[in-house]
Motif scaffolding. Structure first.
Motif, PDB file in Angstrom:
ATOM      1  N   UNK A  30     -16.041  35.660  51.915  1.00 48.87           N
ATOM      2  CA  UNK A  30     -17.294  35.947  51.138  1.00 48.87           C
ATOM      3  C   UNK A  30     -16.574  37.846  51.623  1.00 48.87           C
ATOM      4  N   UNK A  31     -16.160  38.139  52.273  1.00 55.44           N
ATOM      5  CA  UNK A  31     -15.634  39.711  52.639  1.00 55.44           C
ATOM      6  C   UNK A  31     -15.063  39.393  51.498  1.00 55.44           C
ATOM      7  N   UNK A  32     -13.926  38.987  50.875  1.00 56.70           N
ATOM      8  CA  UNK A  32     -12.562  39.077  50.541  1.00 56.70           C
ATOM      9  C   UNK A  32     -12.950  39.155  48.653  1.00 56.70           C
ATOM     10  N   UNK A  33     -14.746  38.880  48.196  1.00 61.07           N
ATOM     11  CA  UNK A  33     -15.628  38.889  47.176  1.00 61.07           C
ATOM     12  C   UNK A  33     -15.111  40.684  46.309  1.00 61.07           C
ATOM     13  N   UNK A  38     -13.755  44.009  42.178  1.00 58.43           N
ATOM     14  CA  UNK A  38     -12.909  44.992  41.960  1.00 58.43           C
ATOM     15  C   UNK A  38     -11.609  45.829  41.476  1.00 58.43           C
ATOM     16  N   UNK A  39     -10.776  44.455  41.515  1.00 59.46           N
ATOM     17  CA  UNK A  39      -9.729  44.534  41.039  1.00 59.46           C
ATOM     18  C   UNK A  39      -9.490  44.219  40.181  1.00 59.46           C
ATOM     19  N   UNK A  40     -10.922  42.788  39.647  1.00 56.52           N
ATOM     20  CA  UNK A  40     -10.836  42.282  38.463  1.00 56.52           C
ATOM     21  C   UNK A  40     -11.147  42.961  37.538  1.00 56.52           C
ATOM     22  N   UNK A  41     -12.439  43.958  37.944  1.00 54.75           N
ATOM     23  CA  UNK A  41     -12.566  45.094  36.527  1.00 54.75           C
ATOM     24  C   UNK A  41     -11.763  46.015  36.456  1.00 54.75           C
ATOM     25  N   UNK A  62     -19.609  35.561  42.626  1.00 51.63           N
ATOM     26  CA  UNK A  62     -19.716  36.376  44.020  1.00 51.63           C
ATOM     27  C   UNK A  62     -20.495  35.111  45.123  1.00 51.63           C
ATOM     28  N   UNK A  63     -21.572  34.819  44.861  1.00 53.95           N
ATOM     29  CA  UNK A  63     -22.183  33.498  46.671  1.00 53.95           C
ATOM     30  C   UNK A  63     -21.593  32.323  46.185  1.00 53.95           C
ATOM     31  N   UNK A  64     -20.560  32.499  45.719  1.00 56.17           N
ATOM     32  CA  UNK A  64     -19.650  31.242  45.646  1.00 56.17           C
ATOM     33  C   UNK A  64     -18.231  31.325  45.986  1.00 56.17           C
ATOM     34  N   UNK A  65     -17.758  32.957  45.398  1.00 52.36           N
ATOM     35  CA  UNK A  65     -16.784  33.565  45.991  1.00 52.36           C
ATOM     36  C   UNK A  65     -15.535  32.762  44.629  1.00 52.36           C
ATOM     37  N   UNK A  66     -16.059  32.394  43.875  1.00 54.80           N
ATOM     38  CA  UNK A  66     -15.627  31.913  42.720  1.00 54.80           C
ATOM     39  C   UNK A  66     -15.903  32.819  41.245  1.00 54.80           C
ATOM     40  N   UNK A  97      -3.019  37.066  48.724  1.00 56.81           N
ATOM     41  CA  UNK A  97      -3.736  36.402  50.702  1.00 56.81           C
ATOM     42  C   UNK A  97      -5.165  35.831  50.390  1.00 56.81           C
ATOM     43  N   UNK A  98      -5.275  36.369  49.648  1.00 61.03           N
ATOM     44  CA  UNK A  98      -7.588  36.195  49.499  1.00 61.03           C
ATOM     45  C   UNK A  98      -7.390  35.055  48.940  1.00 61.03           C
TER      46      UNK A  98
END
Length: 137
Positions: A30-33, A38-41, A62-66, A97-98
């Motif tokens: 979840x900390x990678x979300x 932000x990078x996807x934006x 985000x809650x699913x990390x997907x 790495x994430x």
């Protein structure tokens, strides 16, 4: 998080081929979300002005990390040119790495079939994930 709706950077011709890509990314924790989001934006902003981009959409869970992406392009070369151009190129490298898993699938449609329905894209991604799992076994 709502879906970023189908956006049309370059109107496609009324008839003709479009090269479609769908992807599914799952980050490790979840900390990678936030970082991934932000990078996807930044990549989303880039695709909105990319030559040959006929349309794109993003779903973040985000809650699913997907995260899911869906895009249509003039051709394969236009998609690959986008992927090799900054900031997308650096984003791919910095987020490797994430990643827990990633799935990509590609197909062609006539431009009359745009925008692509998310149900179709998710079905194709699920089929590709099954194919990839068999290949890894």
């Amino acid at each position: 998080m709502p879906t970023l709706p189908w956006t049309v950077p370059n109107p496609p011709p009324p008839h003709g081929p479009a090269f479609v890509m769908a992807s599914r990314f799952e980050v490790r924790t979840l900390k990678d979300v936030p970082r991934f989001f932000l990078r996807s934006l930044a990549a989303w902003k880039q695709v909105r002005s990319a030559p040959g981009a006929y349309g794109a959409s993003l779903i973040a869970q985000p809650a699913r990390r997907v995260f899911y992406t869906l895009s249509a392009w003039q051709d394969r070369d236009a998609l690959y040119a986008y992927a090799r151009t900054e900031p997308h190129r650096g984003i791919m490298t910095s987020l490797r790495s994430t990643m827990r898993t990633s799935t990509f699938t590609f197909w062609e449609v006539d431009t009359t079939g745009l925008p692509i329905a998310w149900d179709d894209a998710r079905r194709r991604l699920a089929e590709q994930a099954r194919t990839d799992a068999v290949g890894d076994a």
